[in-house]
Design a protein around this motif. Structure first.
Motif, PDB file in Angstrom:
ATOM      1  N   LEU A 381      -6.817   1.298 -10.437  1.00  0.00           N
ATOM      2  CA  LEU A 381      -7.615   1.431  -9.220  1.00  0.00           C
ATOM      3  C   LEU A 381      -6.860   0.925  -8.003  1.00  0.00           C
ATOM      4  N   SER A 382      -6.138  -0.176  -8.168  1.00  0.00           N
ATOM      5  CA  SER A 382      -5.373  -0.700  -7.030  1.00  0.00           C
ATOM      6  C   SER A 382      -4.282   0.283  -6.618  1.00  0.00           C
ATOM      7  N   GLY A 383      -3.624   0.906  -7.613  1.00  0.00           N
ATOM      8  CA  GLY A 383      -2.628   1.914  -7.279  1.00  0.00           C
ATOM      9  C   GLY A 383      -3.239   3.111  -6.580  1.00  0.00           C
ATOM     10  N   SER A 384      -4.397   3.534  -7.047  1.00  0.00           N
ATOM     11  CA  SER A 384      -5.095   4.670  -6.421  1.00  0.00           C
ATOM     12  C   SER A 384      -5.494   4.333  -4.991  1.00  0.00           C
ATOM     13  N   ILE A 385      -5.905   3.089  -4.773  1.00  0.00           N
ATOM     14  CA  ILE A 385      -6.260   2.666  -3.415  1.00  0.00           C
ATOM     15  C   ILE A 385      -5.033   2.746  -2.503  1.00  0.00           C
ATOM     16  N   GLY A 386      -3.866   2.346  -3.041  1.00  0.00           N
ATOM     17  CA  GLY A 386      -2.641   2.448  -2.252  1.00  0.00           C
ATOM     18  C   GLY A 386      -2.333   3.879  -1.856  1.00  0.00           C
ATOM     19  N   LEU A 387      -2.491   4.807  -2.809  1.00  0.00           N
ATOM     20  CA  LEU A 387      -2.249   6.220  -2.502  1.00  0.00           C
ATOM     21  C   LEU A 387      -3.269   6.743  -1.489  1.00  0.00           C
ATOM     22  N   PHE A 388      -4.541   6.378  -1.713  1.00  0.00           N
ATOM     23  CA  PHE A 388      -5.603   6.910  -0.850  1.00  0.00           C
ATOM     24  C   PHE A 388      -5.439   6.441   0.594  1.00  0.00           C
ATOM     25  N   PHE A 389      -5.223   5.128   0.752  1.00  0.00           N
ATOM     26  CA  PHE A 389      -5.116   4.594   2.104  1.00  0.00           C
ATOM     27  C   PHE A 389      -3.718   4.809   2.704  1.00  0.00           C
ATOM     28  N   GLY A 390      -2.781   5.272   1.900  1.00  0.00           N
ATOM     29  CA  GLY A 390      -1.456   5.564   2.433  1.00  0.00           C
ATOM     30  C   GLY A 390      -1.295   6.997   2.908  1.00  0.00           C
ATOM     31  N   VAL A 391      -2.299   7.831   2.650  1.00  0.00           N
ATOM     32  CA  VAL A 391      -2.199   9.250   3.020  1.00  0.00           C
ATOM     33  C   VAL A 391      -2.146   9.423   4.529  1.00  0.00           C
ATOM     34  N   VAL A 392      -3.040   8.759   5.256  1.00  0.00           N
ATOM     35  CA  VAL A 392      -3.102   8.926   6.710  1.00  0.00           C
ATOM     36  C   VAL A 392      -1.801   8.499   7.379  1.00  0.00           C
ATOM     37  N   PRO A 393      -1.271   7.285   7.089  1.00  0.00           N
ATOM     38  CA  PRO A 393       0.024   6.928   7.702  1.00  0.00           C
ATOM     39  C   PRO A 393       1.147   7.860   7.282  1.00  0.00           C
TER      40      PRO A 393
END
Length: 409
Positions: A381-393
């Motif tokens: 889940l933490s890795g998925s959060i990194g991918l999800f919140f890294g999409v916009v930047p």
């Protein structure tokens, strides 16, 4: 056309960038570390509470039903139980319910117990010899109450190990005398440790013959006779608990001439486990959700720092694109940076959470535990959060015009 940048090179560049800003990277990961540690710790503590409750309920005895006085409404309102359960009810259950193996009526009262100059408050239970096998108790020293003790209403007592430690800290208890409400009782046995159930320490209890309890302490009710606190009933086997509950309910309804609301309740260990499982399961879910909020905040922190990083690295992005890097290469690099931050933070947070759960289990009576599946889900889940919140930047970096980006050089 420029060739696609190998993934290994993308990962290497991302790691180099993160190493160049170690302090910022560590502070960015902190939110994920706290989030993962919170989830692991709170779920582990929640499961420990569930395990503790189940262990305590299991200590009540196997295949045991509890018949208690008072309706469900009475217990919800917290008022004193009416004296609707009597000794004759216990005798009728033992004689007329075929799925029952043993019956153990009980009268309980809190009294001050004295031994020499020492005194303490304890729960005194008037019981029969059947109490021992029905409730799965064992005697560590001496013996338990016998049929002769009960028939003769002898002033004998069996005490719990914690009560023994309070009254006789420096010597053997068996053969000594204690006083209960100015009545002298001879200690004939000490129980094996049993533990607490819902905050009530069974090791601080004392047990005397039920007949002695009636004649010396509680007396008879002029209307109902010998009123009981509750009746413990042992079914023949686990499959017999359901039929026994049904048969006991019908028998007592006939004896009490009940037409509408019951003035008693029959509860099984399975009922209690179901209730406890529902409560502790909801508690664990709630605690996990609280930890999940921390993960969400950590993800927002990653997105914020990565947006700042895009602004700071505009010239770098423009130069890379001018030299042939594709937008997808830039996108992947920023996504990899976000993923590395979140995953590494997740691993560190999981380690911190596991250490906390281990410490709770070691230093407290709560058997805190966490499953491997929960650990994997939390790290994933933490890795998925990194991918999800890294999409916009990452998209913002990939969409930069190299000509506009190079103007600031």
């Amino acid at each position: 056309m420029a060739s696609k940048l190998p993934l290994a090179d993308t990962v290497g560049m991302a790691l180099t960038t993160l190493k160049a800003n170690r302090l910022r990277s560590l502070l960015t990961m902190l939110g994920i570390v706290i989030g993962n540690a919170s989830v692991i710790t709170l779920v582990g503590v929640g499961r420990g509470a569930q395990n503790l409750a189940e262990d305590q309920l299991s200590s009540l005895g196997a295949n045991v039903l509890f018949v208690v006085p008072g309706s469900n409404d009475t217990r919800r309102q917290g008022v004193a139980f009416p004296r609707t359960l009597v000794l004759e009810d216990a005798s009728a259950i033992a004689a007329q319910v075929p799925s029952v193996k043993r019956v153990a009526p009980q009268i309980s009262a809190n009294e001050v117990v004295q031994a020499g100059a020492r005194s303490t408050s304890a729960s005194i239970s008037g019981v029969t010899p059947a109490f021992l096998p029905v409730r799965s108790f064992e005697v560590a020293r001496g013996r338990f109450i016998s049929s002769e003790d009960e028939q003769s209403a002898k002033t004998v007592v069996v005490i719990g190990p914690d009560l023994r430690d309070k009254l006789f800290p420096s010597g053997a208890a068996v053969g000594q005398s204690i006083r209960i409400r100015d009545q002298s009782f001879s200690v004939i046995g000490v129980m094996e440790p049993k533990g607490a159930v819902f905050g009530s320490n069974q090791d601080e209890n004392a047990y005397i013959p039920l007949t002695t309890m009636v004649s010396r302490l509680t007396g008879r009710d002029p209307t109902y006779g010998i009123s009981l606190s509750f009746i413990s009933v042992e079914a023949k086997d686990e499959q017999s608990t359901g039929p026994a509950k049904f048969q006991i309910t019908n028998l007592l309804r006939q004896r009490h001439r009940i037409l509408r609301k019951d003035d008693f309740a029959v509860r099984s260990q399975k009922d209690a486990l179901t209730i406890v499982g529902t409560i502790t399961g909801g508690l664990t879910l709630m605690l996990g959700a609280i930890g999940g909020v921390s993960l969400l905040v950590g993800g927002i922190g990653i997105m914020n720092i990565m947006l700042v990083s895009v602004s700071e690295r505009t010239e770098e992005i423009g130069l890379r694109k001018a030299l042939g890097a594709r937008s997808s290469d830039v996108l992947r690099q920023f996504l990899v940076e976000s993923l590395v931050l979140a995953s590494l933070g997740g691993v560190i947070g999981t380690a911190v959470g596991l250490g906390t759960v281990t410490a709770v289990a070691f230093f407290s009576p709560l058997p805190a535990a966490i499953g491997a599946s929960t650990i994997l889900v939390t790290v994933g889940l933490s890795g998925s959060i990194g991918l999800f919140f890294g999409v916009v930047p990452a998209k913002r970096a990939a969409m930069l015009d190299p000509i506009v980006a190079l103007r600031s050089l």
